[in-house]
Design a protein around this motif. Structure first.
Motif, PDB file in Angstrom:
ATOM      1  N   ALA A  72       0.844  -1.213   0.000  1.00  0.00           N
ATOM      2  CA  ALA A  72       0.000   0.000   0.000  1.00  0.00           C
ATOM      3  C   ALA A  72       0.876   1.259   0.000  1.00  0.00           C
ATOM      4  O   ALA A  72       0.891   2.017   0.971  1.00  0.00           O
ATOM      5  N   PRO A  73       1.597   1.497  -1.084  1.00  0.00           N
ATOM      6  CA  PRO A  73       2.562   2.612  -1.089  1.00  0.00           C
ATOM      7  C   PRO A  73       1.951   3.993  -0.847  1.00  0.00           C
ATOM      8  O   PRO A  73       2.553   4.805  -0.141  1.00  0.00           O
ATOM      9  N   LYS A  74       0.780   4.273  -1.383  1.00  0.00           N
ATOM     10  CA  LYS A  74       0.178   5.602  -1.194  1.00  0.00           C
ATOM     11  C   LYS A  74      -0.267   5.807   0.254  1.00  0.00           C
ATOM     12  O   LYS A  74      -0.105   6.883   0.824  1.00  0.00           O
ATOM     13  N   HIS A  75      -0.834   4.764   0.857  1.00  0.00           N
ATOM     14  CA  HIS A  75      -1.276   4.856   2.247  1.00  0.00           C
ATOM     15  C   HIS A  75      -0.080   4.987   3.189  1.00  0.00           C
ATOM     16  O   HIS A  75      -0.102   5.783   4.128  1.00  0.00           O
ATOM     17  N   VAL A  76       0.967   4.192   2.943  1.00  0.00           N
ATOM     18  CA  VAL A  76       2.164   4.261   3.780  1.00  0.00           C
ATOM     19  C   VAL A  76       2.803   5.643   3.659  1.00  0.00           C
ATOM     20  O   VAL A  76       3.200   6.240   4.661  1.00  0.00           O
ATOM     21  N   ILE A  98       0.594   8.119   5.814  1.00  0.00           N
ATOM     22  CA  ILE A  98       0.690   8.032   7.272  1.00  0.00           C
ATOM     23  C   ILE A  98       2.097   8.343   7.778  1.00  0.00           C
ATOM     24  O   ILE A  98       2.248   8.922   8.848  1.00  0.00           O
ATOM     25  N   THR A  99       3.126   8.016   6.992  1.00  0.00           N
ATOM     26  CA  THR A  99       4.476   8.376   7.438  1.00  0.00           C
ATOM     27  C   THR A  99       4.678   9.890   7.349  1.00  0.00           C
ATOM     28  O   THR A  99       5.338  10.477   8.207  1.00  0.00           O
ATOM     29  N   ALA A 100       4.093  10.540   6.349  1.00  0.00           N
ATOM     30  CA  ALA A 100       4.186  12.007   6.260  1.00  0.00           C
ATOM     31  C   ALA A 100       3.476  12.648   7.446  1.00  0.00           C
ATOM     32  O   ALA A 100       4.010  13.581   8.070  1.00  0.00           O
ATOM     33  N   LEU A 101       2.286  12.162   7.780  1.00  0.00           N
ATOM     34  CA  LEU A 101       1.550  12.703   8.928  1.00  0.00           C
ATOM     35  C   LEU A 101       2.328  12.492  10.226  1.00  0.00           C
ATOM     36  O   LEU A 101       2.406  13.388  11.067  1.00  0.00           O
ATOM     37  N   ALA A 102       2.932  11.307  10.372  1.00  0.00           N
ATOM     38  CA  ALA A 102       3.718  11.024  11.570  1.00  0.00           C
ATOM     39  C   ALA A 102       4.944  11.934  11.641  1.00  0.00           C
ATOM     40  O   ALA A 102       5.258  12.489  12.701  1.00  0.00           O
ATOM     41  N   ALA A 103       5.636  12.097  10.518  1.00  0.00           N
ATOM     42  CA  ALA A 103       6.836  12.937  10.494  1.00  0.00           C
ATOM     43  C   ALA A 103       6.501  14.393  10.824  1.00  0.00           C
ATOM     44  O   ALA A 103       7.321  15.104  11.413  1.00  0.00           O
ATOM     45  N   PRO A 160      -5.514  14.822   0.863  1.00  0.00           N
ATOM     46  CA  PRO A 160      -6.651  14.210   0.168  1.00  0.00           C
ATOM     47  C   PRO A 160      -6.879  12.754   0.602  1.00  0.00           C
ATOM     48  O   PRO A 160      -5.954  12.079   1.045  1.00  0.00           O
ATOM     49  N   ASP A 161      -8.137  12.304   0.471  1.00  0.00           N
ATOM     50  CA  ASP A 161      -8.443  10.887   0.694  1.00  0.00           C
ATOM     51  C   ASP A 161      -7.700  10.058  -0.339  1.00  0.00           C
ATOM     52  O   ASP A 161      -7.323  10.556  -1.406  1.00  0.00           O
ATOM     53  N   LEU A 162      -7.524   8.775  -0.019  1.00  0.00           N
ATOM     54  CA  LEU A 162      -6.714   7.896  -0.861  1.00  0.00           C
ATOM     55  C   LEU A 162      -7.552   6.845  -1.584  1.00  0.00           C
ATOM     56  O   LEU A 162      -8.509   6.312  -1.009  1.00  0.00           O
ATOM     57  N   VAL A 176      -1.903  -1.783   5.812  1.00  0.00           N
ATOM     58  CA  VAL A 176      -0.711  -0.938   5.712  1.00  0.00           C
ATOM     59  C   VAL A 176       0.486  -1.463   6.490  1.00  0.00           C
ATOM     60  O   VAL A 176       1.602  -0.989   6.286  1.00  0.00           O
ATOM     61  N   GLY A 177       0.280  -2.428   7.386  1.00  0.00           N
ATOM     62  CA  GLY A 177       1.410  -2.925   8.150  1.00  0.00           C
ATOM     63  C   GLY A 177       1.026  -3.970   9.167  1.00  0.00           C
ATOM     64  O   GLY A 177      -0.086  -4.487   9.158  1.00  0.00           O
ATOM     65  N   LYS A 178       2.004  -4.254  10.048  1.00  0.00           N
ATOM     66  CA  LYS A 178       1.801  -5.262  11.086  1.00  0.00           C
ATOM     67  C   LYS A 178       2.628  -4.876  12.312  1.00  0.00           C
ATOM     68  O   LYS A 178       3.763  -4.412  12.190  1.00  0.00           O
ATOM     69  N   VAL A 179       2.041  -5.094  13.477  1.00  0.00           N
ATOM     70  CA  VAL A 179       2.756  -4.872  14.736  1.00  0.00           C
ATOM     71  C   VAL A 179       3.850  -5.931  14.856  1.00  0.00           C
ATOM     72  O   VAL A 179       3.580  -7.125  14.728  1.00  0.00           O
TER      73      VAL A 179
END
Length: 181
Positions: free
Chosen positions: A41-45, A48-53, A96-98, A144-147
Motif C-alpha cells: 500500500a505505497p500511497k497509504h504508507v 501516514i508516514t508524512a503525517l507522523a513525520a 486528500p483521501d486515498l 498498511v502494516g503489522k505490529v
C-alpha cells in the motif's frame, strides 16, 4: 549514466523499510512498533508516514476500541486529547483521501489497516490495529502494516463501551509517533 541516475533516484526516494514507533499512555503504557508494507500500500504508507513525520499523530487518542476486534486511532482533525471526543472518528487530515489499495494480506492479529467511510476510496489518516483475525475485512480495507513488537501494549488499550465501541471517559493516547527505518 542510466545506472548512476537510478542510484541517485533511489537515494532521493523515501526509505523502503519504513515503520512507526508509537508511544502510548493511559490504561496501556508502552511502545508499539509497526512494520509498514510499502510494497502492498505505497500511497497509504506515504500518507501516514508524512503525517507522523509532521507530528500530526502526537496526542491523538484511541477513540474506538472493540473487544475481540480492533483499536482505532489516527483522527488528526478531531481526535486530539482534550478535544470534544464526540467528534473523534469523524475527521481526517488536510491531505486528500486515498484510493483503495486492497491486497491479499489477511486481517490477522496485529495487522494494521486503514479506516474509511462507506466509500472504499475514503481512507485518510485513521488506522486500526487488530486484536483478533477478521476475515470479513479481507480485500475490503487497505492493509498498511503489522505490529512487530508491543502487542501487549495493544492488548491493554482501554476498551470502548459506548456506541460502536466509542471510548467513554479518558481514552488512551498516542503521545509520540515516530517514523523508523
Amino acid at each position: 549514466m542510466y545506472k548512476l541516475a537510478a542510484v541517485f533516484t533511489l537515494l532521493a526516494s523515501p526509505a523502503l523499510a519504513a515503520g512507526l514507533q508509537i508511544e502510548v499512555e493511559g490504561e496501556a503504557n508502552g511502545t508499539i512498533t509497526i512494520d509498514l508494507f510499502e510494497d502492498v500500500a505505497p500511497k497509504h504508507v506515504e500518507q501516514i508516514t508524512a503525517l507522523a513525520a509532521e507530528g500530526k499523530y502526537d496526542g491523538v487518542v484511541f477513540h474506538r476500541v472493540i473487544e475481540g476486534f480492533m483499536a482505532q486511532t489516527g483522527d488528526v482533525e478531531y481526535g486530539k486529547l482534550g478535544s470534544d471526543m464526540r467528534r473523534a472518528g469523524t475527521g481526517g487530515s488536510s491531505r486528500p483521501d486515498l484510493p483503495a489499495e486492497f491486497s491479499e494480506v489477511p486481517y490477522e492479529r496485529g495487522i494494521v489497516g486503514m479506516a474509511r467511510a462507506s466509500n472504499p476510496n475514503s481512507a485518510n489518516s485513521q488506522f486500526f490495529i487488530m486484536f483478533e483475525p477478521a476475515p470479513t475485512l479481507n480485500g475490503q480495507y487497505t492493509v498498511v502494516g503489522k505490529v512487530t513488537d508491543g502487542m501487549d501494549v495493544v492488548d491493554a488499550i482501554k476498551r470502548g463501551t459506548g456506541p460502536n465501541g466509542a471510548v467513554v471517559g479518558q481514552p488512551d493516547v498516542m503521545t509520540k509517533v515516530t517514523v523508523t527505518e
